[in-house]
Motif scaffolding. Sequence first.
Motif, PDB file in Angstrom:
ATOM      1  N   CYS A 151      -1.971  -5.864   5.647  1.00  0.00           N
ATOM      2  CA  CYS A 151      -2.489  -5.836   6.735  1.00  0.00           C
ATOM      3  C   CYS A 151      -3.416  -5.234   6.543  1.00  0.00           C
ATOM      4  CB  CYS A 151      -1.931  -5.323   7.840  1.00  0.00           C
ATOM      5  SG  CYS A 151      -1.087  -3.435   8.248  1.00  0.00           S
ATOM      6  N   GLY A 152      -3.825  -4.594   5.518  1.00  0.00           N
ATOM      7  CA  GLY A 152      -4.755  -3.410   4.946  1.00  0.00           C
ATOM      8  C   GLY A 152      -4.676  -2.346   5.394  1.00  0.00           C
ATOM      9  N   GLY A 153      -3.776  -2.244   6.591  1.00  0.00           N
ATOM     10  CA  GLY A 153      -3.967  -0.759   6.850  1.00  0.00           C
ATOM     11  C   GLY A 153      -3.603   0.295   6.695  1.00  0.00           C
ATOM     12  N   ARG A 154      -3.349   1.134   7.435  1.00  0.00           N
ATOM     13  CA  ARG A 154      -2.827   2.706   6.111  1.00  0.00           C
ATOM     14  C   ARG A 154      -1.292   2.807   5.941  1.00  0.00           C
ATOM     15  NH1 ARG A 154      -6.467   7.471   8.830  1.00  0.00           N
ATOM     16  NH2 ARG A 154      -8.582   7.454   7.147  1.00  0.00           N
ATOM     17  N   ILE A 155      -0.656   2.943   5.622  1.00  0.00           N
ATOM     18  CA  ILE A 155       0.723   3.110   5.788  1.00  0.00           C
ATOM     19  C   ILE A 155       1.139   4.583   5.364  1.00  0.00           C
ATOM     20  CG2 ILE A 155       3.007   3.090   4.173  1.00  0.00           C
ATOM     21  CD1 ILE A 155       1.161   0.820   2.046  1.00  0.00           C
ATOM     22  N   ALA A 156       1.781   4.987   6.637  1.00  0.00           N
ATOM     23  CA  ALA A 156       2.173   6.450   7.551  1.00  0.00           C
ATOM     24  C   ALA A 156       3.022   6.951   5.553  1.00  0.00           C
ATOM     25  CB  ALA A 156       3.328   6.704   8.190  1.00  0.00           C
ATOM     26  N   VAL A 157       1.787   9.072   5.933  1.00  0.00           N
ATOM     27  CA  VAL A 157       2.588   9.242   5.022  1.00  0.00           C
ATOM     28  C   VAL A 157       4.133   9.696   4.499  1.00  0.00           C
ATOM     29  CG1 VAL A 157       1.926  11.772   3.726  1.00  0.00           C
ATOM     30  CG2 VAL A 157       0.664  10.256   4.660  1.00  0.00           C
ATOM     31  N   ARG A 158       4.678  10.247   6.265  1.00  0.00           N
ATOM     32  CA  ARG A 158       5.893   9.978   6.072  1.00  0.00           C
ATOM     33  C   ARG A 158       7.215   9.227   5.376  1.00  0.00           C
ATOM     34  NH1 ARG A 158       7.378  11.323  11.891  1.00  0.00           N
ATOM     35  NH2 ARG A 158       6.930   8.524  11.955  1.00  0.00           N
ATOM     36  N   ARG A 159       6.176   7.977   5.861  1.00  0.00           N
ATOM     37  CA  ARG A 159       6.844   6.823   4.667  1.00  0.00           C
ATOM     38  C   ARG A 159       7.241   6.439   3.641  1.00  0.00           C
ATOM     39  NH1 ARG A 159       9.053   1.627   5.505  1.00  0.00           N
ATOM     40  NH2 ARG A 159       7.677   0.281   4.210  1.00  0.00           N
ATOM     41  N   LEU A 160       6.038   7.086   2.980  1.00  0.00           N
ATOM     42  CA  LEU A 160       5.264   7.135   1.294  1.00  0.00           C
ATOM     43  C   LEU A 160       6.524   8.109   1.143  1.00  0.00           C
ATOM     44  CD1 LEU A 160       1.877   6.573   1.582  1.00  0.00           C
ATOM     45  CD2 LEU A 160       3.496   5.028   0.619  1.00  0.00           C
ATOM     46  N   ARG A 161       6.360   9.480   1.916  1.00  0.00           N
ATOM     47  CA  ARG A 161       7.654  10.440   1.106  1.00  0.00           C
ATOM     48  C   ARG A 161       8.619   9.657   1.301  1.00  0.00           C
ATOM     49  NH1 ARG A 161       4.384  14.950   4.310  1.00  0.00           N
ATOM     50  NH2 ARG A 161       2.986  14.665   2.978  1.00  0.00           N
ATOM     51  N   ALA A 217       3.080   0.472  -7.419  1.00  0.00           N
ATOM     52  CA  ALA A 217       2.514   1.480  -7.151  1.00  0.00           C
ATOM     53  C   ALA A 217       2.036   2.474  -7.948  1.00  0.00           C
ATOM     54  CB  ALA A 217       3.870   2.217  -6.245  1.00  0.00           C
ATOM     55  N   LEU A 218       1.993   3.017  -8.824  1.00  0.00           N
ATOM     56  CA  LEU A 218       0.385   3.325  -9.962  1.00  0.00           C
ATOM     57  C   LEU A 218      -0.267   2.934 -10.550  1.00  0.00           C
ATOM     58  CD1 LEU A 218       3.501   4.346 -12.302  1.00  0.00           C
ATOM     59  CD2 LEU A 218       2.471   6.336 -10.964  1.00  0.00           C
ATOM     60  N   ALA A 219       0.296   1.734 -10.685  1.00  0.00           N
ATOM     61  CA  ALA A 219      -1.288   0.378 -10.655  1.00  0.00           C
ATOM     62  C   ALA A 219      -1.979   0.807  -9.376  1.00  0.00           C
ATOM     63  CB  ALA A 219      -1.192  -0.896 -10.674  1.00  0.00           C
ATOM     64  N   ARG A 220      -1.833   1.169  -7.992  1.00  0.00           N
ATOM     65  CA  ARG A 220      -2.212   0.999  -6.655  1.00  0.00           C
ATOM     66  C   ARG A 220      -3.403   2.532  -6.728  1.00  0.00           C
ATOM     67  NH1 ARG A 220       1.308  -1.954  -4.687  1.00  0.00           N
ATOM     68  NH2 ARG A 220       2.443  -0.227  -3.726  1.00  0.00           N
ATOM     69  N   VAL A 221      -2.490   3.523  -7.694  1.00  0.00           N
ATOM     70  CA  VAL A 221      -2.844   4.794  -7.166  1.00  0.00           C
ATOM     71  C   VAL A 221      -4.232   5.363  -8.436  1.00  0.00           C
ATOM     72  CG1 VAL A 221      -2.472   7.351  -8.709  1.00  0.00           C
ATOM     73  CG2 VAL A 221      -0.317   6.051  -7.275  1.00  0.00           C
ATOM     74  N   ALA A 222      -3.441   4.296  -9.355  1.00  0.00           N
ATOM     75  CA  ALA A 222      -5.270   4.276 -10.472  1.00  0.00           C
ATOM     76  C   ALA A 222      -6.157   3.908  -9.560  1.00  0.00           C
ATOM     77  CB  ALA A 222      -4.466   4.018 -11.742  1.00  0.00           C
ATOM     78  N   ALA A 223      -5.844   2.548  -9.305  1.00  0.00           N
ATOM     79  CA  ALA A 223      -7.494   1.424  -8.251  1.00  0.00           C
ATOM     80  C   ALA A 223      -7.717   2.733  -7.238  1.00  0.00           C
ATOM     81  CB  ALA A 223      -6.578   0.307  -8.258  1.00  0.00           C
ATOM     82  N   GLY A 224      -7.228   4.012  -6.565  1.00  0.00           N
ATOM     83  CA  GLY A 224      -7.562   4.274  -5.401  1.00  0.00           C
ATOM     84  C   GLY A 224      -7.129   3.338  -4.406  1.00  0.00           C
ATOM     85  N   SER A 225      -6.325   2.943  -4.423  1.00  0.00           N
ATOM     86  CA  SER A 225      -6.279   1.412  -3.112  1.00  0.00           C
ATOM     87  C   SER A 225      -4.551   2.371  -2.514  1.00  0.00           C
ATOM     88  CB  SER A 225      -6.040   0.222  -3.384  1.00  0.00           C
ATOM     89  OG  SER A 225      -4.730  -0.170  -4.147  1.00  0.00           O
ATOM     90  N   TYR A 226      -4.170   3.539  -3.567  1.00  0.00           N
ATOM     91  CA  TYR A 226      -2.659   3.868  -3.102  1.00  0.00           C
ATOM     92  C   TYR A 226      -2.480   3.714  -1.655  1.00  0.00           C
ATOM     93  CZ  TYR A 226       1.841   6.173  -3.257  1.00  0.00           C
ATOM     94  OH  TYR A 226       3.050   6.996  -2.121  1.00  0.00           O
ATOM     95  N   PRO A 275     -10.156   9.134   3.625  1.00  0.00           N
ATOM     96  CA  PRO A 275      -8.394   8.767   3.057  1.00  0.00           C
ATOM     97  C   PRO A 275      -7.173   9.418   3.711  1.00  0.00           C
ATOM     98  CG  PRO A 275      -9.785   9.887   0.818  1.00  0.00           C
ATOM     99  CD  PRO A 275     -10.772  10.190   2.585  1.00  0.00           C
ATOM    100  N   HIS A 276      -6.020   8.440   4.015  1.00  0.00           N
ATOM    101  CA  HIS A 276      -5.890   9.610   5.120  1.00  0.00           C
ATOM    102  C   HIS A 276      -4.714   9.923   4.173  1.00  0.00           C
ATOM    103  CE1 HIS A 276      -3.105   5.277   3.425  1.00  0.00           C
ATOM    104  NE2 HIS A 276      -2.321   6.384   4.191  1.00  0.00           N
ATOM    105  N   LEU A 277      -4.485  10.258   3.018  1.00  0.00           N
ATOM    106  CA  LEU A 277      -3.391  10.933   2.365  1.00  0.00           C
ATOM    107  C   LEU A 277      -4.986  11.714   1.494  1.00  0.00           C
ATOM    108  CD1 LEU A 277      -1.611   7.984  -0.022  1.00  0.00           C
ATOM    109  CD2 LEU A 277      -0.521   9.346   1.587  1.00  0.00           C
ATOM    110  N   SER A 278      -4.279  13.195   1.043  1.00  0.00           N
ATOM    111  CA  SER A 278      -5.142  14.160   1.158  1.00  0.00           C
ATOM    112  C   SER A 278      -4.542  14.039  -0.996  1.00  0.00           C
ATOM    113  CB  SER A 278      -4.753  16.139   1.167  1.00  0.00           C
ATOM    114  OG  SER A 278      -3.179  16.058   0.495  1.00  0.00           O
ATOM    115  N   THR A 279      -5.366  14.751  -1.936  1.00  0.00           N
ATOM    116  CA  THR A 279      -5.184  14.988  -3.174  1.00  0.00           C
ATOM    117  C   THR A 279      -3.483  15.081  -3.485  1.00  0.00           C
ATOM    118  OG1 THR A 279      -7.904  15.195  -3.139  1.00  0.00           O
ATOM    119  CG2 THR A 279      -6.616  15.038  -5.373  1.00  0.00           C
TER     120      THR A 279
END
Length: 127
Positions: free
Chosen positions: A94-104, A79-88, A2-6
């Motif tokens: 597109c199913g790709g990764r959202i950049a960590v910088r963008r999420l911050r 977003a919290l539901a996606r965290v719980a589902a592990g798909s955050y 996963p591209h996001l660390s715990t």
Amino acid sequence: MPHLSTDDIEQLDQQLRLRREALLGAIRKRLHRGDDAATMALANPYADVREQAEADLLADTDIGQLRLELDDLQAIDEALARVAAGSYGTCTGCGGRIAVRRLRAQPAARMCLSCQEAFEQHRQTPP
Ligand SMILES: [Zn+2]
């Protein structure tokens, strides 16, 4: 991998929860004020028509703001539901990764930057 660390997820989850609390507080306050306005209107049924129009205008602005806050709240809940589902952090476009910088910057982001831009462009296109 996963591209996001715990740690990343924990931090973003915390941000989402804080933002959610703040929004809920703001929404509650707004709704409470709405109650007061409704009570005042009932208490004074012969209010000046022009004053009433101004009050309506104010209520419209309030409702517009409330709608934005509710949209925001919904995005956060999703977003919290996606965290719980592990798909955050996965783009819903597109199913790709959202950049960590963008999420911050925007922890409730549903889409990666290119999907978001395409979405907004599409939305702004006149029918
Ligand atoms: Zn995407």
